[in-house]
Scaffold this motif. Structure first.
Motif, mmCIF file in Angstrom:
data_model
loop_
_atom_site.group_PDB
_atom_site.id
_atom_site.type_symbol
_atom_site.label_atom_id
_atom_site.label_comp_id
_atom_site.label_asym_id
_atom_site.label_seq_id
_atom_site.Cartn_x
_atom_site.Cartn_y
_atom_site.Cartn_z
ATOM 1 N N UNK A 71 0.983 -1.171 0.077
ATOM 2 C CA UNK A 71 -0.059 -0.075 0.053
ATOM 3 C C UNK A 71 0.824 1.179 0.035
ATOM 4 N N UNK A 72 2.006 1.185 0.306
ATOM 5 C CA UNK A 72 3.016 2.178 0.573
ATOM 6 C C UNK A 72 3.765 2.566 -0.973
ATOM 7 N N UNK A 73 3.164 3.672 -1.447
ATOM 8 C CA UNK A 73 3.708 4.353 -2.938
ATOM 9 C C UNK A 73 5.235 4.286 -3.010
ATOM 10 N N UNK A 74 5.729 4.895 -1.710
ATOM 11 C CA UNK A 74 7.223 5.265 -1.556
ATOM 12 C C UNK A 74 7.879 3.636 -1.739
ATOM 13 N N UNK A 75 7.672 2.979 -1.137
ATOM 14 C CA UNK A 75 8.149 1.519 -1.182
ATOM 15 C C UNK A 75 8.087 0.961 -2.525
ATOM 16 N N UNK A 76 6.784 1.138 -3.209
ATOM 17 C CA UNK A 76 6.792 0.358 -4.479
ATOM 18 C C UNK A 76 7.598 1.222 -5.362
ATOM 19 N N UNK A 77 7.928 2.443 -5.241
ATOM 20 C CA UNK A 77 8.579 3.275 -6.244
ATOM 21 C C UNK A 77 10.293 2.723 -6.058
ATOM 22 N N UNK A 78 10.705 2.606 -4.905
ATOM 23 C CA UNK A 78 11.751 1.731 -4.687
ATOM 24 C C UNK A 78 11.922 0.639 -5.222
ATOM 25 N N UNK A 79 10.998 -0.295 -4.911
ATOM 26 C CA UNK A 79 10.915 -1.749 -5.510
ATOM 27 C C UNK A 79 11.178 -1.816 -6.909
ATOM 28 N N UNK A 80 10.311 -0.811 -7.785
ATOM 29 C CA UNK A 80 10.329 -0.949 -9.082
ATOM 30 C C UNK A 80 11.764 -0.366 -9.696
ATOM 31 N N UNK A 81 12.354 0.489 -8.876
ATOM 32 C CA UNK A 81 13.630 0.963 -9.338
ATOM 33 C C UNK A 81 14.767 0.107 -9.021
ATOM 34 N N UNK A 82 14.706 -0.769 -7.960
ATOM 35 C CA UNK A 82 15.744 -1.631 -7.730
ATOM 36 C C UNK A 82 15.536 -2.928 -8.507
ATOM 37 N N UNK A 83 14.270 -3.472 -8.755
ATOM 38 C CA UNK A 83 13.894 -4.854 -9.202
ATOM 39 C C UNK A 83 13.049 -4.515 -10.398
ATOM 40 N N UNK A 84 13.683 -3.887 -11.793
ATOM 41 C CA UNK A 84 12.618 -3.443 -12.849
ATOM 42 C C UNK A 84 12.224 -4.655 -13.487
ATOM 43 N N UNK A 85 12.733 -5.842 -13.240
ATOM 44 C CA UNK A 85 12.220 -7.333 -13.951
ATOM 45 C C UNK A 85 10.888 -7.873 -13.281
ATOM 46 N N UNK A 86 10.467 -7.299 -12.216
ATOM 47 C CA UNK A 86 9.543 -7.843 -11.323
ATOM 48 C C UNK A 86 8.504 -6.877 -11.273
ATOM 49 N N UNK A 87 7.173 -7.610 -10.910
ATOM 50 C CA UNK A 87 5.895 -6.882 -11.084
ATOM 51 C C UNK A 87 5.608 -6.499 -9.733
ATOM 52 N N UNK A 88 5.110 -5.179 -9.527
ATOM 53 C CA UNK A 88 4.536 -4.692 -8.222
ATOM 54 C C UNK A 88 3.235 -3.746 -8.474
ATOM 55 N N UNK A 89 2.292 -4.056 -7.587
ATOM 56 C CA UNK A 89 1.050 -3.296 -7.637
ATOM 57 C C UNK A 89 0.756 -2.800 -6.245
ATOM 58 N N UNK A 90 -0.050 -1.651 -6.314
ATOM 59 C CA UNK A 90 -0.674 -1.299 -5.035
ATOM 60 C C UNK A 90 -1.771 -1.825 -4.837
ATOM 61 N N UNK A 91 -2.109 -2.437 -3.682
ATOM 62 C CA UNK A 91 -3.275 -3.021 -3.338
ATOM 63 C C UNK A 91 -3.515 -3.423 -1.890
ATOM 64 N N UNK A 92 -4.754 -3.486 -1.482
ATOM 65 C CA UNK A 92 -4.956 -4.039 0.144
ATOM 66 C C UNK A 92 -4.863 -5.451 0.175
ATOM 67 N N UNK A 93 -4.276 -5.929 1.170
ATOM 68 C CA UNK A 93 -4.145 -7.312 1.400
ATOM 69 C C UNK A 93 -5.675 -7.920 1.588
ATOM 70 N N UNK A 94 -6.612 -7.126 1.866
ATOM 71 C CA UNK A 94 -8.091 -7.619 1.867
ATOM 72 C C UNK A 94 -8.567 -7.520 0.390
ATOM 73 N N UNK A 95 -8.064 -6.965 -0.485
ATOM 74 C CA UNK A 95 -8.650 -6.923 -1.746
ATOM 75 C C UNK A 95 -7.524 -6.953 -2.890
ATOM 76 N N UNK A 96 -7.150 -8.217 -3.233
ATOM 77 C CA UNK A 96 -6.076 -8.476 -4.006
ATOM 78 C C UNK A 96 -6.529 -8.365 -5.469
ATOM 79 N N UNK A 97 -5.735 -7.900 -6.332
ATOM 80 C CA UNK A 97 -6.060 -7.753 -7.851
ATOM 81 C C UNK A 97 -5.667 -9.163 -8.629
#
Length: 253
Positions: A71-97
């Motif tokens: 849910x943390x956009x800042x963390x997701x931004x870091x994750x996408x920058x560090x691991x561009x070959x991986x998939x990351x999405x913003x979502x709640x644990x109670x409502x997965x896409x």
């Protein structure tokens, strides 16, 4: 792991988490959690509360299709920058896409203590997992921080004040019951303990002392005295912080 009762500085938090993640014990625990997913090559694995994405990248090294959720956009931004070959999405644990029965593995590390009612999250985990899919949960009990100190009663007050600020501080001790209640099978629990004897966790210790003072559990003078004790211990190689981590794993029938 948050460092204070208030929102920590994002960059400082990421730096602290990076240090902790690189400890041999933390790396071994991550590897154990990945091993317990026991998925075949090409499997889709969701990592809920992925943070900066290290575990997602390590799952990709196993040949899996990892999806990091946070849910943390800042963390997701870091994750996408560090691991561009991986998939990351913003979502709640109670409502997965994710569609029903669409993943072979579900992993959540240090997440469930932030969920006041884990029922929705585990119901969602059960929904997205394929029959036979594995779930792995990792977390600490926030009443169970063991800190050596010249002020044991004050330490106890500080630890409990920190726990009281967490949505579900004792969620980890309930993992087994929660998984059984949500119809998971072959439920097992392991305990792994992180031990820190240098000054690595001093920012966290400082944060929890200040937070305890902020809510009136201790005085600011007591906080200063306790922080001074912990600082001196770290400088003299006499620090000791032990944090038991509970690792629960189970199967979706």
């Amino acid at each position: 792991m948050s460092t204070t009762n208030t929102a920590p500085d994002p960059e400082a938090l990421v730096a602290l988490l990076d240090v902790i993640d690189n400890y041999p014990g933390a790396a071994a625990l991550r590897a154990r959690s990945i091993e317990l997913l026991a998925a075949p090559p090409g499997a889709v694995i969701v990592d809920v509360g992925c943070g900066a994405g290290r575990a997602v990248a390590e799952m990709a090294e196993q040949g899996w299709d990892g999806l990091g959720i946070d849910l943390d956009e800042h963390m997701l931004t870091i994750a996408r920058r560090r691991w561009p070959h991986c998939r990351f999405e913003k979502a709640d644990a109670a409502e997965l896409p994710l569609a029903d029965h669409s993943v072979q593995g579900y992993r959540a590390e240090k997440v469930f203590h932030d969920i006041a009612d884990p029922t929705a999250a585990l119901t969602e985990a059960h929904r997205v997992l394929t029959p036979g899919g594995r779930i792995v949960l990792i977390g600490q009990d926030w009443d169970g921080f063991f800190i050596d100190s010249d002020h044991p009663e004050l330490t106890r007050t500080i630890v409990h004040a920190r726990a009281d600020a967490v949505a579900a501080p004792r969620a980890a001790r309930r993992y087994r019951t929660l998984l059984l209640d949500h119809r998971f099978t072959d439920v097992r629990v392991e305990v792994h303990t992180g031990v820190f004897t240098d000054g690595t966790l001093l920012p966290m210790l400082t944060g929890i002392a200040h937070a305890a003072a902020a809510v009136g559990a201790i005085t600011s003078e007591e906080a200063g005295e306790w922080i001074g004790d912990q600082t001196r211990r770290g400088q003299a190689d006499r620090g000791f912080v032990a944090i038991p981590l509970f690792l629960a794993h189970a199967a979706r029938p």
